[in-house]
Every structure is written in C-alpha cells, then in structure tokens.
Design an enzyme around this catalytic site. Structure first.
Site, short mmCIF file in Angstrom:
data_model
loop_
_atom_site.label_atom_id
_atom_site.label_comp_id
_atom_site.label_asym_id
_atom_site.label_seq_id
_atom_site.Cartn_x
_atom_site.Cartn_y
_atom_site.Cartn_z
CG ASP A 130 45.56 -33.01 -23.50
OD1 ASP A 130 46.42 -33.31 -24.34
OD2 ASP A 130 45.11 -33.82 -22.65
NE ARG A 180 47.88 -34.35 -28.90
CZ ARG A 180 47.61 -34.16 -27.61
NH1 ARG A 180 46.44 -33.67 -27.22
NH2 ARG A 180 48.49 -34.43 -26.69
C1 LIG Z 1 46.06 -38.32 -29.76
C2 LIG Z 1 44.79 -37.53 -29.63
C3 LIG Z 1 44.75 -36.46 -28.75
C4 LIG Z 1 43.59 -35.71 -28.64
N1 LIG Z 1 43.61 -34.57 -27.88
C5 LIG Z 1 42.52 -33.76 -27.89
C6 LIG Z 1 42.57 -32.48 -27.25
O1 LIG Z 1 43.57 -32.08 -26.66
N2 LIG Z 1 41.46 -31.71 -27.30
C7 LIG Z 1 40.31 -32.12 -27.96
O2 LIG Z 1 39.34 -31.36 -28.01
N3 LIG Z 1 40.26 -33.33 -28.56
C8 LIG Z 1 41.32 -34.14 -28.54
N4 LIG Z 1 41.25 -35.36 -29.19
C9 LIG Z 1 39.95 -35.89 -29.66
C10 LIG Z 1 39.59 -35.38 -31.04
O3 LIG Z 1 39.25 -34.01 -30.98
C11 LIG Z 1 38.41 -36.16 -31.64
O4 LIG Z 1 37.29 -36.00 -30.83
C12 LIG Z 1 38.67 -37.65 -31.80
O5 LIG Z 1 39.97 -37.90 -32.21
C13 LIG Z 1 37.72 -38.24 -32.88
O6 LIG Z 1 37.97 -37.64 -34.13
P1 LIG Z 1 38.67 -38.39 -35.36
O7 LIG Z 1 39.59 -37.41 -36.00
O8 LIG Z 1 39.30 -39.64 -34.92
O9 LIG Z 1 37.51 -38.61 -36.40
P2 LIG Z 1 36.11 -39.35 -36.28
O10 LIG Z 1 35.42 -39.02 -37.56
O11 LIG Z 1 35.42 -39.02 -35.02
O12 LIG Z 1 36.49 -40.87 -36.24
C14 LIG Z 1 37.03 -41.56 -37.34
C15 LIG Z 1 36.94 -43.06 -37.05
O13 LIG Z 1 37.79 -43.36 -35.93
C16 LIG Z 1 37.17 -44.30 -35.08
N5 LIG Z 1 36.91 -43.66 -33.77
C17 LIG Z 1 36.99 -42.34 -33.46
N6 LIG Z 1 36.74 -42.14 -32.16
C18 LIG Z 1 36.48 -43.35 -31.62
C19 LIG Z 1 36.14 -43.80 -30.32
N7 LIG Z 1 36.03 -42.96 -29.30
N8 LIG Z 1 35.95 -45.14 -30.13
C20 LIG Z 1 36.07 -46.01 -31.14
N9 LIG Z 1 36.39 -45.63 -32.42
C21 LIG Z 1 36.59 -44.33 -32.65
C22 LIG Z 1 35.89 -44.72 -35.75
O14 LIG Z 1 36.20 -45.83 -36.54
C23 LIG Z 1 35.56 -43.52 -36.61
O15 LIG Z 1 34.77 -43.86 -37.71
C24 LIG Z 1 42.42 -36.10 -29.35
C25 LIG Z 1 42.47 -37.18 -30.22
C26 LIG Z 1 43.62 -37.88 -30.39
C27 LIG Z 1 43.64 -39.02 -31.36
#
Ligand SMILES: Cc1cc2nc3c(=O)[nH]c(=O)nc-3n(C[C@H](O)[C@H](O)[C@H](O)COP(=O)(O)OP(=O)(O)OC[C@H]3O[C@@H](n4cnc5c(N)ncnc54)[C@H](O)[C@@H]3O)c2cc1C
Length: 303
Positions: A130, A180
């Site tokens: 991560d 990722r």
């Molecule tokens: C598999 C995975 C691993 C990750 N690993 C890391 C990492 O190592 N380091 C790091 O900094 N970040 C990590 N993240 C988090 C990432 O950086 C984002 O903060 C997170 O994924 C939200 O961004 P999004 O691309 O989904 O877009 P967004 O624009 O935030 O979300 C798009 C849509 O997804 C849904 N959604 C998003 N988040 C949520 C939530 N928490 N609860 C409910 N619905 C939600 C909503 O419908 C939203 O409108 C990871 C995310 C994933 C999916």
C-alpha cells in the site's frame, strides 16, 4: 476529494479510543471491515470467491510504535500467506510499511517485508504494498525498488493525486512495476498533491491510459464510473483482453458494480481489511464519502 478535516480526525488517538470502545459503531464498521479475526476474513473471502472475485487481505494496523508490534504483524501476515493456497488460491496480501516498522527502522521494515515476500514465494502468493502518507512515501518507494529485482511480481500502490507520481513512474527503467493505481486517500499539502477532485480524476484517467500502454498487468483501485469507462475503452483500443488487467475495489463499496464487472468478463479483486485496529482505515472511508459521516457520528452517540 476526501474531506480534509476527517482525514485529520483519522489521526486523533483520543477519538480512536472512544470510537473503538463504542459498540454502537459496529454496524458501520461491519460494512467496511470483514471481521475482527482472520477466520472471519476467510469467510468473507469464500463468499467473494464464489462470486468470481479475488481478494487482497489487509491486516488492519498502521504506524506501529515499536519493532515488537511490527514483528507481530509480520508473523500474522505470514500465517495468512501460508493459508492462501489451501483456503483461497489467487488471493494476495496488502501491507502498509508503517505497520512493518518503516517509521522506526527502515532496514528492519525491509527485512520484515522480505520475510513476507519469501513466504509468498513459497506459497504461490503475491504481496501488494500500500502507499501511505507522503511522510513515508519516499521510503516506501525506495524499499519497493530494492526488493523488485528478486520479487518482480510484487505490486505497489501509486497515488494519482501526488505531483511526484509521473516522475516516480518514469524512474523505473530496468524492471517495469506492477502497480495498483489509486486516487490517493491521505491529507497532503497542496505543494505535494493536486488540489481538486476534478484534477485528480483527470490525472487518474491519464495515468490509467499510460499504465495500460506501458506497464505489466496494471490494477486499477477505483470505484469511479468515469475512470472505469476510460480504462475499459483504452484497453479495448489497445487490443488488451479483459483479463490482462484488474479492477480493485474496497470491501463494502459498490458491491453490485463488482458483480457487473465480473459478468462482463473483467478480473475483480476486493481489498479486504480485517482486525481490531479499524479506526484510521474507517475514517479515511468516511472522508471519501462524507454522507457516511453522519451515520458514523450518530452511531457514536448510539442514535
Ligand atoms: C483496492 C483499493 C486499494 C487502495 N489502496 C490505497 C493505497 O494504498 N493508498 C491510498 O492512498 N489510497 C488507496 N485507496 C483509496 C483511494 O486512494 C481512494 O481514496 C478511494 O478509492 C476513493 O476514490 P475513487 O477512485 O473510488 O473515486 P471517488 O470519486 O472517491 O468515488 C467514486 C464513487 O465511489 C463510491 N465510493 C468511493 N469511496 C467510497 C466510500 N468510502 N464509501 C462509499 N462509497 C464510496 C461513491 O459512489 C463515489 O461516488 C485504495 C482504493 C482501492 C479501491
């Protein structure tokens, strides 16, 4: 953009103690966390595997305060890795280097990571690293680069919001990394990170296209329809198969979309956190979807 105030609340130890002791927070914790112990994590894994979805197991816990805690986390991860072949082949483990001691002793942290990589090699499993706050980001990347020649299938999370990211990606000259791609979940200064949600999404799309063109087996950690559409379209234009890359989503988020992608023939992996130290992880999830905050606050007061 994640809510800045909530990201700061995620670091607050007093609130962590209050929230963790409060039984009313349980329903919202259960939505995002697969269980307190590894057995519950395997049960959740089994259900997802049945739906054609792989998992990445994440033992909750970060920023340990002594090396004994990092040794303990390493041991627990080793136990999970040793069970992957029998219980859920195809699973990976996701580790935070702050949990393996990077803030105390980077060399000891690298040794802990190597122990996990060796266990993974013996058990046909893969480790994903991560990416955390930029205060440990440089060291995380340096350790990842140091293990890459011996463990080239290890995956590292790369944050689209960080201004340094394009340069970081170009710095891999000999071995192209499996990444990722995520938007970035931590509270960063505007000098270090892009400021607006729109900018981050545009940068994510740009880097996703670039990753499909230049990197082996990229994974896309996002729930954003706009980003997912761009990835599907660019992959098809490049003649890539639906199994040549992977969508990754968080446990408890957009479950129906996960099934839809599987039905369409894409590879899907769910990041599956388990353990008792859920507070910082859960608060970052609250920060991503502030509508959840009200639910969480109400649960704190038992409403
Ligand atoms: C598999 C995975 C691993 C990750 N690993 C890391 C990492 O190592 N380091 C790091 O900094 N970040 C990590 N993240 C988090 C990432 O950086 C984002 O903060 C997170 O994924 C939200 O961004 P999004 O691309 O989904 O877009 P967004 O624009 O935030 O979300 C798009 C849509 O997804 C849904 N959604 C998003 N988040 C949520 C939530 N928490 N609860 C409910 N619905 C939600 C909503 O419908 C939203 O409108 C990871 C995310 C994933 C999916």
């Amino acid at each position: 953009m994640p809510n800045k105030l909530l990201l700061q609340v995620a670091e607050n130890k007093k609130l962590e103690a209050i929230a963790t002791r409060n039984r009313f927070t349980r329903p919202i914790v259960d939505r995002y966390v697969a269980g307190r112990g590894v057995d519950e994590a395997w049960t959740a894994t089994k259900a997802l595997n049945k739906a054609g979805i792989d998992v990445s197991l994440d033992l909750l816990g970060e920023s340990v305060h002594d090396l004994e805690q990092s040794k303990q986390a390493t041991k627990e991860y080793q136990g999970a890795i040793e069970n992957i072949r029998n219980r859920a082949p195809g699973s990976t483990v996701s580790v935070k280097l702050s949990q393996l001691g990077i803030m105390i002793d980077p060399q000891e942290c690298a040794n802990n990571l190597k122990a996990l990589l060796n266990a993974a090699a013996t058990n046909e499993a893969t480790v994903e690293v991560d990416m955390e706050h930029s205060s440990v980001g440089r060291d995380t990347l340096a350790i990842f680069k140091s293990i890459l020649p011996d463990h080239p299938t290890t995956r590292v999370a790369i944050q689209a919001n960080m201004r340094q990211t394009p340069e970081d990606l170009l710095s891999f000259t000999d071995i192209k990394p499996r990444i990722r791609l995520v938007k970035g979940a931590f509270d960063e200064t505007s000098a270090a990170a892009l400021n607006s949600a729109e900018e981050v999404t545009e940068q994510y799309k740009y880097l996703a296209r670039w990753a499909l063109e230049h990197l082996p087996d990229p994974a896309f950690g996002t729930h954003d329809d706009k980003c997912i559409d761009v990835i599907k379209k660019r992959a098809a234009e490049l003649g890539l198969g639906k199994q040549d890359f992977e969508f990754q989503m968080l446990y408890g988020v957009r479950r129906k979309l996960q099934d839809e992608l599987v039905r369409e023939g894409y590879r899907v992996r769910v990041y599956l956190p388990y353990g008792t130290q859920w507070y910082p992880y859960l608060m970052r999830r609250m920060a991503e979807k502030p509508a959840n905050l009200l639910l969480f606050l109400r649960s704190l007061i038992g409403g």
